[in-house]
Motif scaffolding. Sequence first.
Motif, PDB file in Angstrom:
ATOM      1  N   ALA A 140      63.837  65.691  59.033  1.00 14.12           N
ATOM      2  CA  ALA A 140      62.449  66.203  58.813  1.00 14.12           C
ATOM      3  C   ALA A 140      61.357  65.059  59.090  1.00 14.12           C
ATOM      4  N   ILE A 141      60.293  65.397  59.115  1.00 15.81           N
ATOM      5  CA  ILE A 141      59.152  64.488  59.417  1.00 15.81           C
ATOM      6  C   ILE A 141      58.323  64.358  58.309  1.00 15.81           C
ATOM      7  N   PHE A 142      58.116  63.393  57.745  1.00 21.91           N
ATOM      8  CA  PHE A 142      57.269  63.453  56.705  1.00 21.91           C
ATOM      9  C   PHE A 142      55.714  63.058  56.877  1.00 21.91           C
ATOM     10  N   ILE A 143      54.727  63.947  56.417  1.00 21.93           N
ATOM     11  CA  ILE A 143      53.417  63.484  56.677  1.00 21.93           C
ATOM     12  C   ILE A 143      52.833  63.174  55.425  1.00 21.93           C
ATOM     13  N   TYR A 144      52.494  61.826  55.173  1.00 25.95           N
ATOM     14  CA  TYR A 144      52.044  61.195  53.898  1.00 25.95           C
ATOM     15  C   TYR A 144      50.444  61.041  53.981  1.00 25.95           C
ATOM     16  N   ASN A 145      49.707  61.478  53.035  1.00 26.26           N
ATOM     17  CA  ASN A 145      48.076  61.233  52.896  1.00 26.26           C
ATOM     18  C   ASN A 145      48.161  60.059  52.016  1.00 26.26           C
ATOM     19  N   PRO A 146      48.075  58.925  52.170  1.00 27.73           N
ATOM     20  CA  PRO A 146      47.725  57.801  51.145  1.00 27.73           C
ATOM     21  C   PRO A 146      46.620  57.842  50.160  1.00 27.73           C
TER      22      PRO A 146
END
Length: 420
Positions: A140-146
């Motif tokens: 999977a590709i994690f999409i993290y919003n800091p």
Amino acid sequence: MIEVHKNSTRSSKRSLLTICAVILVFVFSTTLAAKEKKQVATTAAPNKGPNPLDVLDYSRIVWPNPPAIARIKYVSQFFGERRETKQQQKQKQGWMDKLAGATVGDVSPNEKLYFQLVQPYGLAADSKGRIYIADGKVRAIFIYNPETKSVELIKNGVQARLHLLTGLAIDDSDTLFVADSELKHVVVFDKDHKVVGSIGGLVNPGGIAIDTENRFLYVADTGVDQVAVYDADPPYKLLRMIGTRSGKHDLTNKGDFSQPTNVAVDGDGNLFVSDTWNNRIEMFDADGKFIRMWGKAGDGPGYFARPKGIAVDSDGHVWVADTMQDRVQVFNNEGQLLIWMGDNGLLPGQFSALAGLAIDKNNRVLTSEQYPGRVQIFRYVTDAEAKLELAERDKLAAEKKSAPAAKQAAQVKATETTPK
């Protein structure tokens, strides 16, 4: 003989009943003690005080050490997110429930599940500042919003078929390019994370990079010891190959590679390649012409032991992640070492199986580690920012130096004007 047997049987039954009674008493007393211990621990937990790591002032983690002007600042780290399923949220079953065949509810098929990072590698950032992390184990590709601390996933079997994910790259329109080493291709997603194309004909694609000005897509193909250059727009035509095709991983001539794992592009369109097994960095112009190379095997600063992740900052400095040394080193484009940071460990600024490296337009430096499954975020202090800091320090120093003289002059003036 018969009477003796009867007595023995009765005695055995009484002994068996006694043993069973003891076991039951032991089980229930142990269970009760465990519950009481758990209650005490729960009650006593708030009295332990804050976790030292929670009160650590991360803003003081900088490179180089003060009083030198900081050029790299630690910001934060990301491990992923694990949210318990409904089944996990229910109270654990006791041994009596298991014997009775008690069951718990199933997980809703629409429930959103997050997972911990397991083996992150490729990194990228979009125009919104969100960080993309390729995890080959989770597929999977994690999409993290800091900013919001929220997480999304591009998952195998949902948005696309994903296996051993390695390289990531995002262009100015937020088109996402994903290298899959196991499926031997690069998948292309639009800004809404829908598949819009793929690039095949690769053997073992690894790191990828985009030249947004010339619209080149560079793919490091470790399977054939070459870097493939494609048109970054449909139909993604193959333009040329850099390096001699081999696959034996034994080439050492300039312009050739032995297991090239990652690539990066600077503002002038120059290409930098991590020639991993040769423990060096190679530089090419936008036409694929060899310019220079630097580095050799060693365990000290300025040397390499399996360089992998590579990125270029806004000032043209080349950052290299060294896997074996768990060290990030920064060079100018002529190969001169400017600064380095890191060693083996799990604390902020330390690394374990360091692999991926990326720098976004906000001067955030992103690193990925495969064994702890972690991404660390740093801040690069630009040359212009460092000059401003130096000018401010010089100004304060000059004011401090002139203060005693001004004070003395004021005292003299006051004495001269005092009536006698």
